[in-house]
Design a protein around this motif. Structure first.
Motif, short mmCIF file in Angstrom:
data_model
loop_
_atom_site.label_atom_id
_atom_site.label_comp_id
_atom_site.label_asym_id
_atom_site.label_seq_id
_atom_site.Cartn_x
_atom_site.Cartn_y
_atom_site.Cartn_z
N LYS A 163 0.83 -1.21 0.00
CA LYS A 163 0.00 0.00 0.00
C LYS A 163 0.87 1.26 0.00
CE LYS A 163 -2.65 0.68 3.59
NZ LYS A 163 -3.74 0.49 4.55
N GLY A 164 1.98 1.20 0.74
CA GLY A 164 2.89 2.35 0.76
C GLY A 164 3.53 2.60 -0.59
N LEU A 165 3.96 1.54 -1.27
CA LEU A 165 4.53 1.68 -2.61
C LEU A 165 3.48 2.19 -3.59
CD1 LEU A 165 6.69 -1.57 -2.73
CD2 LEU A 165 7.57 0.77 -2.81
N ALA A 173 14.81 -7.41 -8.89
CA ALA A 173 14.59 -7.33 -7.45
C ALA A 173 14.89 -5.91 -6.97
CB ALA A 173 15.48 -8.33 -6.72
N ALA A 174 13.98 -5.34 -6.19
CA ALA A 174 14.17 -3.95 -5.72
C ALA A 174 13.17 -3.63 -4.61
CB ALA A 174 13.98 -2.96 -6.88
N PHE A 175 13.38 -2.49 -3.94
CA PHE A 175 12.46 -1.92 -2.95
C PHE A 175 12.36 -2.76 -1.67
CE2 PHE A 175 10.65 -0.70 -7.17
CZ PHE A 175 11.02 0.65 -7.13
N HIS A 176 13.37 -3.57 -1.37
CA HIS A 176 13.30 -4.45 -0.21
C HIS A 176 13.40 -3.71 1.12
CE1 HIS A 176 14.88 -6.98 -3.51
NE2 HIS A 176 14.11 -7.89 -2.97
N HIS A 177 14.14 -2.61 1.17
CA HIS A 177 14.58 -2.06 2.46
C HIS A 177 13.82 -0.81 2.88
CE1 HIS A 177 18.31 -4.02 0.61
NE2 HIS A 177 17.79 -4.87 1.46
N VAL A 210 6.08 2.19 7.09
CA VAL A 210 5.59 3.39 7.79
C VAL A 210 6.12 4.64 7.10
CG1 VAL A 210 5.60 4.65 9.97
CG2 VAL A 210 5.40 2.15 9.96
N ASN A 211 7.40 4.65 6.75
CA ASN A 211 7.95 5.82 6.06
C ASN A 211 7.31 6.04 4.70
OD1 ASN A 211 9.68 6.41 8.15
ND2 ASN A 211 11.48 5.46 7.21
N LEU A 212 7.07 4.96 3.97
CA LEU A 212 6.44 5.09 2.66
C LEU A 212 5.09 5.79 2.77
CD1 LEU A 212 7.17 1.56 1.12
CD2 LEU A 212 7.95 3.75 0.19
N TRP A 213 4.35 5.47 3.81
CA TRP A 213 2.99 6.00 3.96
C TRP A 213 2.97 7.36 4.65
CZ3 TRP A 213 -1.31 4.60 1.63
CH2 TRP A 213 -2.53 5.05 2.12
N GLU A 214 3.83 7.57 5.63
CA GLU A 214 3.71 8.75 6.48
C GLU A 214 4.72 9.86 6.20
OE1 GLU A 214 3.77 7.59 10.56
OE2 GLU A 214 1.92 6.42 10.43
N HIS A 215 5.91 9.51 5.73
CA HIS A 215 6.96 10.52 5.55
C HIS A 215 6.57 11.50 4.45
CE1 HIS A 215 11.10 12.06 5.73
NE2 HIS A 215 11.00 12.19 4.43
N GLU A 216 6.69 12.77 4.75
CA GLU A 216 6.38 13.80 3.75
C GLU A 216 7.61 14.05 2.88
OE1 GLU A 216 3.49 15.00 3.20
OE2 GLU A 216 2.50 14.12 4.95
N GLY A 217 7.43 13.98 1.58
CA GLY A 217 8.53 14.22 0.65
C GLY A 217 9.34 12.96 0.39
N PRO A 218 10.39 13.10 -0.44
CA PRO A 218 11.21 11.93 -0.79
C PRO A 218 11.89 11.32 0.43
CG PRO A 218 11.65 13.79 -2.27
CD PRO A 218 10.81 14.32 -1.15
N LEU A 219 12.02 10.01 0.43
CA LEU A 219 12.71 9.33 1.51
C LEU A 219 14.21 9.55 1.36
CD1 LEU A 219 10.85 5.90 1.78
CD2 LEU A 219 10.32 8.09 2.87
N PRO A 220 14.93 9.83 2.46
CA PRO A 220 16.37 10.12 2.39
C PRO A 220 17.22 8.85 2.37
CG PRO A 220 15.63 10.37 4.63
CD PRO A 220 14.40 10.02 3.83
N GLU A 221 16.96 7.98 1.40
CA GLU A 221 17.70 6.73 1.30
C GLU A 221 17.77 6.29 -0.15
OE1 GLU A 221 14.90 3.48 3.02
OE2 GLU A 221 14.38 5.36 4.02
N ASP A 222 18.38 5.16 -0.39
CA ASP A 222 18.55 4.68 -1.76
C ASP A 222 17.81 3.36 -1.95
OD1 ASP A 222 20.35 6.55 -3.19
OD2 ASP A 222 21.73 6.05 -1.56
N VAL A 223 17.41 3.12 -3.19
CA VAL A 223 16.81 1.85 -3.59
C VAL A 223 17.87 1.06 -4.36
CG1 VAL A 223 15.09 0.76 -5.08
CG2 VAL A 223 14.46 2.75 -3.68
N ALA A 226 10.25 8.19 -7.81
CA ALA A 226 8.96 8.52 -7.18
C ALA A 226 9.03 8.41 -5.67
CB ALA A 226 7.87 7.59 -7.72
N ILE A 227 10.02 7.69 -5.16
CA ILE A 227 10.10 7.43 -3.72
C ILE A 227 11.22 8.19 -3.04
CG2 ILE A 227 10.45 5.60 -1.99
CD1 ILE A 227 9.24 3.68 -4.08
N THR A 228 12.39 8.20 -3.66
CA THR A 228 13.56 8.82 -3.04
C THR A 228 13.99 10.12 -3.72
OG1 THR A 228 15.13 7.60 -4.42
CG2 THR A 228 14.39 6.54 -2.38
N GLY A 229 13.39 10.43 -4.86
CA GLY A 229 13.78 11.64 -5.59
C GLY A 229 15.00 11.45 -6.46
#
Length: 226
Positions: free
Chosen positions: A17-19, A136-140, A144-157, A176-179
């Motif tokens: 759902k977060g993705l 394979a991707a998006f494992h880590h 909660v961050n996907l759903w609640e964090h405002e703006g791009p996540l400060p990490e890498d895929v 779309a997720i990390t910018g």
């Protein structure tokens, strides 16, 4: 609006759902799939409300979700993975299927990676659906961050696979997720390291009461890739 639809098989769980929310908010048409079409519709309604009025989010059962969707994200628990993939194999043929599955176990000492006969869940998927292109991707990413964090996540895929153009396509989805684009981690066999690494983050989160992520230093992204 992006042109290709993305199906999220297992889109009713927190990670799926977060993705789905992140891709819908970025302008991708998203189809949420579930064994239960009713549960899929409930999740789609939540995602539409969270992503905004312009988001295009629909719902279907797992088999129907792949229709007209060249990209499929498989975001399901590892328990029952072989049976589910075998059931859906005819619907995955000819598609780009992104495995986000983490084979994990838990006991009183915390999380740990499970042994997989084929080496990883992604390789099991490839062997069961040889006519699909598996990445394979998006494992880590924290659900909660996907759903609640405002703006791009400060990490890498981190992305791995045996088809370079498919990996590049999935790397672009990460924007779309990390910018920024995802990072090519190598061949699909590297999923044997990526999948259980999630257990390390879970144990870190448990110990430090946080939601940790991964960031790779030293990689210079081509701005055209974003």
């Amino acid at each position: 609006m992006k042109s290709s639809k993305i199906a999220v098989v297992g889109g009713t769980g927190p990670q799926g759902k977060g993705l789905a929310y992140r891709f819908a908010a970025a302008g991708w048409p998203v189809v949420i799939g579930s064994r239960s079409a009713e549960r899929a519709e409930e999740a789609a309604l939540e995602v539409r409300r969270r992503a905004g009025d312009r988001a295009v989010v629909s719902a279907a059962d797992n088999a129907s979700a792949r229709a007209a969707c060249p990209i499929i994200l498989l975001v399901v628990p590892y328990d029952g993975h072989r049976e589910l993939v075998s059931e859906l194999a005819p619907h995955f043929a000819g598609k780009l299927v992104v495995s986000c599955v983490n084979p994990l176990g838990f006991d009183k000492s915390g999380g740990y990676g499970l042994d997989v006969e084929e080496g990883s869940a992604a390789e099991q998927l490839r062997d069961l659906v040889p006519d699909a292109t598996v990445v394979a991707a998006f494992h880590h990413l924290s659900a909660v961050n996907l759903w609640e964090h405002e703006g791009p996540l400060p990490e890498d895929v981190l992305v791995c696979g045996d088809d370079r153009s498919a990996k590049d396509e999935v790397a672009r989805l990460a924007v779309a997720i990390t910018g920024r684009p995802g990072i090519d981690g190598g061949a699909l066999r590297v999923a044997r390291q990526l999948e259980p690494l999630t257990a390390v983050l879970i144990n870190v989160n448990r110990r430090y009461k946080t939601r940790s992520g991964l960031a790779v230093n030293g990689v210079v992204h081509d701005p055209r890739a974003a």
